[in-house]
Design a protein around this motif. Structure first.
Motif, PDB file in Angstrom:
ATOM      1  N   ASP A  61       0.741  -0.906  -0.179  1.00 53.39           N
ATOM      2  CA  ASP A  61      -0.184  -0.263   0.063  1.00 53.39           C
ATOM      3  C   ASP A  61       1.261   1.401   0.013  1.00 53.39           C
ATOM      4  O   ASP A  61       0.688   1.916  -0.543  1.00 53.39           O
ATOM      5  N   ALA A  63       3.178   1.253  -0.783  1.00 48.70           N
ATOM      6  CA  ALA A  63       4.326   1.497  -2.356  1.00 48.70           C
ATOM      7  C   ALA A  63       3.530   2.094  -3.519  1.00 48.70           C
ATOM      8  O   ALA A  63       4.309   3.696  -3.934  1.00 48.70           O
ATOM      9  N   GLN A  64       2.112   1.998  -3.490  1.00 52.68           N
ATOM     10  CA  GLN A  64       1.693   2.436  -4.460  1.00 52.68           C
ATOM     11  C   GLN A  64       1.376   4.112  -3.803  1.00 52.68           C
ATOM     12  O   GLN A  64       1.006   4.951  -5.004  1.00 52.68           O
ATOM     13  N   LYS A  65       0.892   4.393  -2.713  1.00 53.55           N
ATOM     14  CA  LYS A  65       1.351   5.548  -2.545  1.00 53.55           C
ATOM     15  C   LYS A  65       2.067   6.177  -2.788  1.00 53.55           C
ATOM     16  O   LYS A  65       2.165   7.791  -3.525  1.00 53.55           O
ATOM     17  N   LEU A  66       3.194   5.355  -2.505  1.00 52.83           N
ATOM     18  CA  LEU A  66       4.423   6.931  -2.864  1.00 52.83           C
ATOM     19  C   LEU A  66       4.478   7.148  -4.328  1.00 52.83           C
ATOM     20  O   LEU A  66       4.544   7.895  -4.924  1.00 52.83           O
ATOM     21  N   GLU A  67       4.031   6.241  -5.769  1.00 57.52           N
ATOM     22  CA  GLU A  67       3.664   6.237  -6.557  1.00 57.52           C
ATOM     23  C   GLU A  67       2.640   7.378  -7.149  1.00 57.52           C
ATOM     24  O   GLU A  67       3.176   8.332  -7.917  1.00 57.52           O
ATOM     25  N   GLN A  68       1.475   7.310  -6.549  1.00 63.28           N
ATOM     26  CA  GLN A  68       0.702   8.456  -6.403  1.00 63.28           C
ATOM     27  C   GLN A  68       1.445   9.859  -6.727  1.00 63.28           C
ATOM     28  O   GLN A  68       1.256  10.664  -6.626  1.00 63.28           O
ATOM     29  N   GLU A  70       4.167  10.504  -6.495  1.00 58.37           N
ATOM     30  CA  GLU A  70       4.920  10.814  -7.616  1.00 58.37           C
ATOM     31  C   GLU A  70       4.700  11.576  -8.079  1.00 58.37           C
ATOM     32  O   GLU A  70       4.756  12.244  -9.272  1.00 58.37           O
ATOM     33  N   MET A  71       3.156  10.757  -8.827  1.00 58.75           N
ATOM     34  CA  MET A  71       2.779  11.295 -10.047  1.00 58.75           C
ATOM     35  C   MET A  71       2.494  12.777  -9.412  1.00 58.75           C
ATOM     36  O   MET A  71       2.592  13.396 -10.363  1.00 58.75           O
ATOM     37  N   PRO A 164      -5.286  -0.976  -6.220  1.00 57.94           N
ATOM     38  CA  PRO A 164      -4.410  -0.457  -6.371  1.00 57.94           C
ATOM     39  C   PRO A 164      -4.936   0.566  -7.621  1.00 57.94           C
ATOM     40  O   PRO A 164      -5.563   1.016  -7.937  1.00 57.94           O
ATOM     41  N   ALA A 165      -4.554   2.336  -6.903  1.00 59.91           N
ATOM     42  CA  ALA A 165      -4.801   3.336  -7.036  1.00 59.91           C
ATOM     43  C   ALA A 165      -6.357   3.812  -6.372  1.00 59.91           C
ATOM     44  O   ALA A 165      -7.494   3.793  -6.525  1.00 59.91           O
ATOM     45  N   THR A 271      -5.215   6.441 -13.040  1.00 60.28           N
ATOM     46  CA  THR A 271      -4.949   5.352 -12.201  1.00 60.28           C
ATOM     47  C   THR A 271      -5.787   4.449 -11.580  1.00 60.28           C
ATOM     48  O   THR A 271      -5.302   3.050 -10.799  1.00 60.28           O
TER      49      THR A 271
END
Lengths: 634, 161
Positions: A61, A63-68, A70-71, A164-165, A271
């Motif tokens: 989770d 990790a996903q949010k870190l991606e978000q 970043e985006m 995801p997302a 996303t």
């Protein structure tokens, strides 16, 4: 993975925002305790060594949010940049990065609700039963109110979604003050504590306890124009489409600020989707962004430029990954073959030569026809190539080699033309200089076929071009003209209408690509390249205007009108072609979705109920012909 | 030139032949007969037959056998075949045609539902010619194998050229 209430870290602050329920609760119905944090269980060791406390169960989770994150940071360009960064720089005291998950959530919430002006904190706390009911209705709550007790006040359950997302809230108009606030975990009690709409959105519906509904209610009342947001992926998908359409409308109305915000929303929402929809939304969002930020692209920035070789390469991958071009080639070849029946000398003019993939099959079919092959001449038209001007000739050479092995008398001529409108009939008809067998008007006149696969629509960008080209075609006196075009109207005058049409068309296209991809490496690459190929078309349709917008697709009916107006009459494509096309489609692994249909003598290939590409055949209308050549029976 | 070494072998052979004349001639040892028989198999069985022994392997590699196999699907019969032969040979041969195009196409289309099997041959020939062409294109540029037939579900195409 259940994330229990943590925030022992934030224990003393602002009531301690806690999050972490719904998605996890869903999986462990029994354990409703959202009490004080029991954070300690299984913290990830490696990260702990670095000083970060993340529970192993939360890793995915986070990790996903870190991606978000970043985006979100990447996409919050232009407008919000300075404000955002200064805000983040100033308020470091709020967040304790060692608790990674909380920290990421906080930052995300900051990013999504644009940074303050401070609002007077809206009345968060009144969970009116009526509102509750309302929300239950809206959000389809399951009656699991027991699970969360505390909530009424400040704390916003920002439930990070498992799947995801997170779907982010749609804020149609940026003017709304800070979107009814955001969560600040900890410190500033006076800073707004209204739930960020984004956070509302993150809550998984089925598990929303009464408490969170109260907060949503509060938020809603605080900013009544904000829609109540619901969170599952399907809803998000609908939201996404609405956002896309709303953005198009905003662009049409020249409301660029709104459009700008919407574009960001679209990126976020995208996303939350998977597969085709995500990619389509991505391409459309990019195209919209281009249109907003660069209204007059010089040289067609990224839309319609690029080297011809790159274009050809994409085209090749598109050819290989899905059946549309193969269908086009097969059906056109069948029509040409039938038109050439009994002719000893044939000449094909190809308006878009590229790699010449259409012609080996025709050569083979001519070689095997009863009565033996005719003498075959091919004229290939191609765009000018800045680097390598030989591509057209190279293709001709390869075809000549193939023709030689199968014993078909073959001659080739390549023409470089920036636009088809530059062609004149004498160029196409002219004999080769090395055509030395003195055939002035010879023993048998040539039968000519003109073939255009996805080329004619480009001419609509310049007024008068299509008429000129069709006139040239008529002057060549072809036995048959095969036209393959996309079956869609992307040439409407109004931007919004065009956008909507294109959205439907390309969504269907991308869906069909998803269906048909083969598992191995090359297949995946082909699919990816095909998507880029289509993405460039999308960009052109949406972001370009005037002469740069070359992807001016029109429907079969529209083309019928044009061809008839130019003095052509339709030739029915026979059942043989239909059968071959159907068989070809059956060979494709994703083949169930493809449909070949016959429509007034033309063949269309589509995905499920939507036709996507259409082949039609024409000849010069009898009344206008009046020459002995076309009197030979077809 | 029978050396001292070969003499005994020849004698042995003659001995064996004498024996053989007494037994029935084994059809399975006669290459031409085998070609006739194997040509009536379907592609998969033919390929399996080629694994039996060296003789059968050699026979099953004959173009004429594969031509017969492909021809099972042609309504026209011999006449069409004669004309097609040089073309198919030039494009890569019947065995390759079956392996790359016709076989997978027939598999895909399944047993039923496709009346004119002749069409599948012409479709396969078209695909085959495209494949042959792409191979030529690809070879020049050092591309990997042409992918135009991947949709038939070959997985990773094996280069047998």
């Amino acid at each position: 993975m259940k994330r229990e209430h943590q925030d022992t870290v934030h224990g003393g602050r602002g009531g301690g925002g806690w999050y972490g329920m719904a998605a996890e609760i869903e999986h462990e119905k029994g354990k409703g305790t959202m009490g004080a944090g029991t954070e300690d269980g299984d913290v990830d060791e490696l990260l702990a060594a670095l000083g970060y406390k993340v529970r192993s169960s939360d890793m995915a989770d986070v990790a996903q949010k870190l991606e978000q994150l970043e985006m979100a940071m990447g996409s919050s360009a232009a407008a919000n940049d300075d404000a955002l960064l200064s805000h983040l720089a100033a308020d470091t005291v709020h967040y304790n990065p060692s608790d990674l998950s909380t920290w990421v959530d906080n930052i995300l919430s900051e990013l999504n609700a644009p940074p303050p002006p401070l609002l007077p904190p809206p009345h968060l706390t009144a969970p009116a039963p009526a509102a509750l009911d309302h929300h239950q209705h809206h959000l389809d709550l399951s009656p699991s109110a027991a699970e969360q007790s505390t909530i009424t006040t400040v704390d916003l359950p920002t439930v990070p979604r498992r799947t995801p997302a997170n779907a982010y809230d749609l804020k149609p108009l940026p003017a709304l003050p800070a979107a009814a606030g955001r969560i600040t975990y900890g410190s500033d009690p006076q800073s707004e504590v209204a739930p960020s709409p984004r956070d509302r959105k993150r809550m998984k519906i089925s598990n929303l306890p009464s408490s969170s509904s109260s907060t949503t209610d509060a938020a809603t009342s605080a900013s009544s124009t904000l829609p109540v947001v619901v969170v599952d992926s399907q809803e998000a998908g609908i939201r996404l489409v609405h956002a896309l359409l709303a953005c198009a409308e905003a662009v049409q109305q020249e409301n660029l600020k709104a459009a700008d915000t919407l574009v960001k929303q679209i990126s976020m929402l995208a996303t939350s989707q998977g597969g085709a929809m995500r990619k389509v939304a991505g391409y459309f969002a990019e195209a919209l962004a281009r249109r907003i930020y660069r209204p007059h692209p010089r040289g067609g920035v990224g839309c319609s430029f690029d080297s011809v070789a790159f274009d050809d390469m994409l085209h090749m991958h598109f050819y290989e990954s899905c059946p549309y071009l193969k269908f086009a080639h097969f059906t056109a070849n069948q029509a040409i073959l039938e038109a050439f029946a009994g002719c000893r000398r044939v000449h094909v003019v190809d308006f878009g030569m590229r790699q010449g993939l259409q012609w080996p099959a025709l050569l083979q079919a001519l070689a095997l026809r009863p009565g033996g092959p005719p003498s075959f001449r091919l004229t290939g038209i191609g765009p000018p190539q800045p680097d390598n001007s030989d591509a057209l000739q190279e293709v001709g050479w390869k075809l000549a080699q193939l023709a030689e092995t199968i014993r078909v008398d073959f001659r080739y001529r390549g023409f470089v033309a920036a636009s088809l409108a530059d062609l004149e009939s004498y160029m196409l008809l002219g004999k080769d200089s090395d055509d030395c067998s003195a055939e002035g008007e010879d023993e048998e006149p040539e039968a000519v076929a003109v073939n255009s696969v996805l080329e004619l629509h480009r001419l609509l960008a310049r007024p008068g071009a299509i008429e000129k080209v069709l006139g040239t075609v008529r002057a060549v006196r072809p036995r048959i003209v095969t036209v393959v075009e996309q079956e869609a109207n992307h040439n409407g005058g109004a931007f919004q209408e065009r956008f909507t049409e294109a959205l439907h068309y390309y969504s269907t296209m991308f869906d069909s690509l998803e269906g048909g991809a083969s598992a191995d490496n090359a297949g995946g690459r082909d699919q990816a390249m095909s998507e880029v190929y289509l993405g460039r078309q999308i960009c052109n349709v949406v972001a370009c205007e005037g002469t740069e917008r070359t992807e001016r697709h029109e429907t079969l009916d529209q083309w019928r009108g044009r061809m008839s107006g130019a003095g052509f009459e339709p030739v029915a494509i026979g059942s043989n072609a239909f059968k071959q096309a159907s068989m070809l489609l059956a060979l494709f692994s994703g083949g169930d979705g493809y449909r070949v249909e016959e429509k007034d003598g033309c063949l269309t290939l589509g995905w499920h109920t939507r036709p996507l590409i259409a082949t039609s055949a024409w000849r010069v209308a009898a009344a206008a012909a009046g020459d002995p050549i076309s009197s030979t029976a077809r | 030139m029978s050396s001292a070494y070969e003499q005994p072998l020849l004698l042995q052979q003659r001995g064996r032949e004498a024996e053989e004349e007494e037994t029935l001639a084994a059809i399975t040892d006669n290459a031409d007969l085998m070609a006739e028989v194997l040509g009536r198999l379907d592609g998969r069985s033919l390929a399996a037959a080629g694994c039996v022994c060296r003789l059968w392997a050699a026979v099953s590699r004959r173009e004429s056998v594969w031509e017969a196999v492909c021809g099972q699907h042609v309504a026209g019969g011999a006449a069409a075949g004669a004309q097609a032969r040089p073309v198919v040979a030039a494009l890569g041969g019947y065995r390759r045609l079956y392996r790359l195009c016709l076989g997978p196409a027939l598999d895909r289309l399944g047993a039923g539902g496709w009346p004119a099997a002749r069409l599948s041959l012409s479709l396969s020939l078209s695909l085959f010619s495209i494949e042959c062409y792409e191979r030529r294109l690809g070879r020049e540029r050092g591309h990997p194998l042409p992918a135009s037939l991947l949709f038939l579900g070959h997985g990773n195409p094996v280069d047998v050229s």
